[in-house]
Design a protein around this motif. Sequence first.
Motif, PDB file in Angstrom:
ATOM      1  N   LEU A 111       0.784  -1.248   0.234  1.00  0.00           N
ATOM      2  CA  LEU A 111       0.008  -0.118   0.085  1.00  0.00           C
ATOM      3  C   LEU A 111       0.886   1.268  -0.042  1.00  0.00           C
ATOM      4  N   ASP A 112       0.272   2.336  -0.422  1.00  0.00           N
ATOM      5  CA  ASP A 112       1.173   3.601  -0.296  1.00  0.00           C
ATOM      6  C   ASP A 112       0.718   4.344   1.048  1.00  0.00           C
ATOM      7  N   THR A 113       0.291   3.679   1.871  1.00  0.00           N
ATOM      8  CA  THR A 113      -0.120   4.237   3.468  1.00  0.00           C
ATOM      9  C   THR A 113       0.695   3.305   4.370  1.00  0.00           C
ATOM     10  N   VAL A 114       0.839   3.927   5.502  1.00  0.00           N
ATOM     11  CA  VAL A 114       1.680   3.255   6.568  1.00  0.00           C
ATOM     12  C   VAL A 114       0.740   3.289   7.864  1.00  0.00           C
ATOM     13  N   ALA A 115       0.713   2.202   8.504  1.00  0.00           N
ATOM     14  CA  ALA A 115       0.004   2.578  10.152  1.00  0.00           C
ATOM     15  C   ALA A 115       1.103   2.722  11.256  1.00  0.00           C
ATOM     16  N   VAL A 116       0.767   3.834  11.850  1.00  0.00           N
ATOM     17  CA  VAL A 116       1.754   4.351  12.946  1.00  0.00           C
ATOM     18  C   VAL A 116       1.140   4.230  14.032  1.00  0.00           C
ATOM     19  N   ARG A 117       1.720   4.106  15.512  1.00  0.00           N
ATOM     20  CA  ARG A 117       1.496   4.148  16.597  1.00  0.00           C
ATOM     21  C   ARG A 117       2.520   4.459  17.592  1.00  0.00           C
ATOM     22  N   MET A 118       2.240   5.357  18.685  1.00  0.00           N
ATOM     23  CA  MET A 118       3.027   5.466  19.777  1.00  0.00           C
ATOM     24  C   MET A 118       2.354   4.690  20.765  1.00  0.00           C
ATOM     25  N   PRO A 119       3.013   3.634  21.175  1.00  0.00           N
ATOM     26  CA  PRO A 119       2.256   2.918  22.391  1.00  0.00           C
ATOM     27  C   PRO A 119       2.530   3.683  23.910  1.00  0.00           C
ATOM     28  N   ASP A 120       1.635   3.422  24.541  1.00  0.00           N
ATOM     29  CA  ASP A 120       1.629   4.026  26.111  1.00  0.00           C
ATOM     30  C   ASP A 120       2.122   3.108  26.899  1.00  0.00           C
ATOM     31  N   ASN A 121       3.357   2.721  26.888  1.00  0.00           N
ATOM     32  CA  ASN A 121       3.993   1.621  27.719  1.00  0.00           C
ATOM     33  C   ASN A 121       5.764   1.745  27.857  1.00  0.00           C
ATOM     34  N   LYS A 122       6.079   2.098  29.149  1.00  0.00           N
ATOM     35  CA  LYS A 122       7.535   2.666  28.943  1.00  0.00           C
ATOM     36  C   LYS A 122       8.547   1.627  28.424  1.00  0.00           C
ATOM     37  N   ILE A 123       8.146   0.306  28.660  1.00  0.00           N
ATOM     38  CA  ILE A 123       9.023  -0.882  28.343  1.00  0.00           C
ATOM     39  C   ILE A 123       9.225  -0.661  26.569  1.00  0.00           C
ATOM     40  N   THR A 124       8.243  -0.494  26.015  1.00  0.00           N
ATOM     41  CA  THR A 124       7.950  -0.449  24.662  1.00  0.00           C
ATOM     42  C   THR A 124       8.583   0.817  24.114  1.00  0.00           C
ATOM     43  N   LEU A 125       8.507   2.107  24.684  1.00  0.00           N
ATOM     44  CA  LEU A 125       9.132   3.158  24.337  1.00  0.00           C
ATOM     45  C   LEU A 125      10.510   3.091  24.517  1.00  0.00           C
ATOM     46  N   LYS A 126      11.019   2.549  25.584  1.00  0.00           N
ATOM     47  CA  LYS A 126      12.556   2.358  25.691  1.00  0.00           C
ATOM     48  C   LYS A 126      13.145   1.599  24.754  1.00  0.00           C
ATOM     49  N   LEU A 127      12.508   0.303  24.422  1.00  0.00           N
ATOM     50  CA  LEU A 127      12.898  -0.266  23.325  1.00  0.00           C
ATOM     51  C   LEU A 127      13.208   0.062  22.027  1.00  0.00           C
ATOM     52  N   ILE A 128      12.138   0.782  21.592  1.00  0.00           N
ATOM     53  CA  ILE A 128      12.197   1.628  20.532  1.00  0.00           C
ATOM     54  C   ILE A 128      13.401   2.749  20.484  1.00  0.00           C
ATOM     55  N   GLU A 129      13.267   3.428  21.506  1.00  0.00           N
ATOM     56  CA  GLU A 129      14.050   4.514  21.919  1.00  0.00           C
ATOM     57  C   GLU A 129      15.839   3.763  21.531  1.00  0.00           C
ATOM     58  N   LEU A 130      15.997   2.952  22.471  1.00  0.00           N
ATOM     59  CA  LEU A 130      17.160   2.031  22.247  1.00  0.00           C
ATOM     60  C   LEU A 130      17.722   1.555  20.744  1.00  0.00           C
ATOM     61  N   SER A 131      16.725   1.105  20.309  1.00  0.00           N
ATOM     62  CA  SER A 131      16.927   0.638  18.944  1.00  0.00           C
ATOM     63  C   SER A 131      17.253   1.464  17.859  1.00  0.00           C
ATOM     64  N   GLY A 132      16.714   3.026  18.132  1.00  0.00           N
ATOM     65  CA  GLY A 132      17.101   3.902  17.174  1.00  0.00           C
ATOM     66  C   GLY A 132      16.169   3.863  16.103  1.00  0.00           C
ATOM     67  N   VAL A 133      15.361   2.767  15.781  1.00  0.00           N
ATOM     68  CA  VAL A 133      14.574   2.763  14.554  1.00  0.00           C
ATOM     69  C   VAL A 133      13.153   2.503  14.979  1.00  0.00           C
ATOM     70  N   PRO A 134      12.364   3.018  14.062  1.00  0.00           N
ATOM     71  CA  PRO A 134      10.923   2.579  14.354  1.00  0.00           C
ATOM     72  C   PRO A 134      10.850   0.929  14.360  1.00  0.00           C
TER      73      PRO A 134
END
Length: 318
Positions: A111-134
């Motif tokens: 598709l030419d669209t993408v589904a995006v979400r910013m989760p409300d969970n400290k563990i998930t947010l930290k994991l994404i931040e440490l990974s440095g990529v979505p």
Amino acid sequence: MKTRIVKSTLVNLRLAARLIKSGEVVAFPTETIYGLGADAFNREAVRKIFAAKGRPSDNPVIVHISSFDMLKDVAIAPRGFEEIARKFWPGPVTFILPKRELVPVEVTGGLDTVAVRMPDNKITLKLIELSGVPIAAPSANTSTRPSPTSVGHVLDDLDGKIPLVIDGGASKHGVESTVIRVDGRDAVVYRLGALSLEDLEKVFSKVSFISKTDVARSPGVKYKHYAPSVPVVFVTGDAAKKINAQLTSKAVVFCSKKLNVKCKQVVVLDSKVAARKLFGFLRSSEKNFDLIFVCERPERGLGRTFNERARRAASLII
Ligand code: TXA
Ligand code: MG
């Protein structure tokens, strides 16, 4: 492959982030359900998610971000988007947006669209931040099975198929995010979820559903979903009479009020708790019963999400 289960300490989140960066998949908690994630910009890594789940390749996955800065590489946000998104993020709402080129077709199913979400969970947010990529992540279950709301559920389906699961305890909402597209001051719902229509109506002037003929724009809708290994019967209207006519000796009933049924196992829960518990109930019931009755709830709040999931889990509607 041996699947490691780890607690969400900083050391372990760093280990998980290293796996993500090196093109591996990791299962992790979010506030909705558990996800199976990979670097959203790495097509080989994303293919591993589909392989582990047995997911059809045209069913796109959600990209999880930890900041608005990260959104810029993933999607083209229309003017005013951030202001609207901040009302829901971090949280259980996924937005469909025009995609950026960096996002491979493996993520969007072409598709030419993408589904995006910013989760409300400290563990998930930290994991994404440490990974440095979505992180691209669908639910961490085998395709067609009930979504996972605990580490046990993830292991039931994916043990031996993935290198790591981060344990974050039981999922807070227990049901997936609400997927929407913003259209001016209105919202179009692609999938009901943990945020109710009533809550969307507080923010948008009009809330409508994606039309049945438009399912090509929401590919997930056409596939079998949420089904445990024993049959589920979705019961509408006068439940007791209908259930009594179909009972087996090893049946279980999940309903909102006491029913006059000749069945020893009846689970009674109100709609808010019920939406959170449905997937877990289906997964535990398949181990102990041969038939599962789930009764319809009033089409209000999370009752609506509950009905939609239960209907889709069902092989019969009576
Ligand atoms: O709460 C959730 O949403 C969880 C956690 C892990 O974030 N994720 C989840 O992912 O439920 P999944 O893959 O099981 O469901 C994603 C849904 C599918 O129905 C898919 O078809 C739809 O979102 N979707 C993804 N990208 C889309 C797109 N570009 N256009 C329309 N629908 C899309
Ligand atoms: Mg799913």
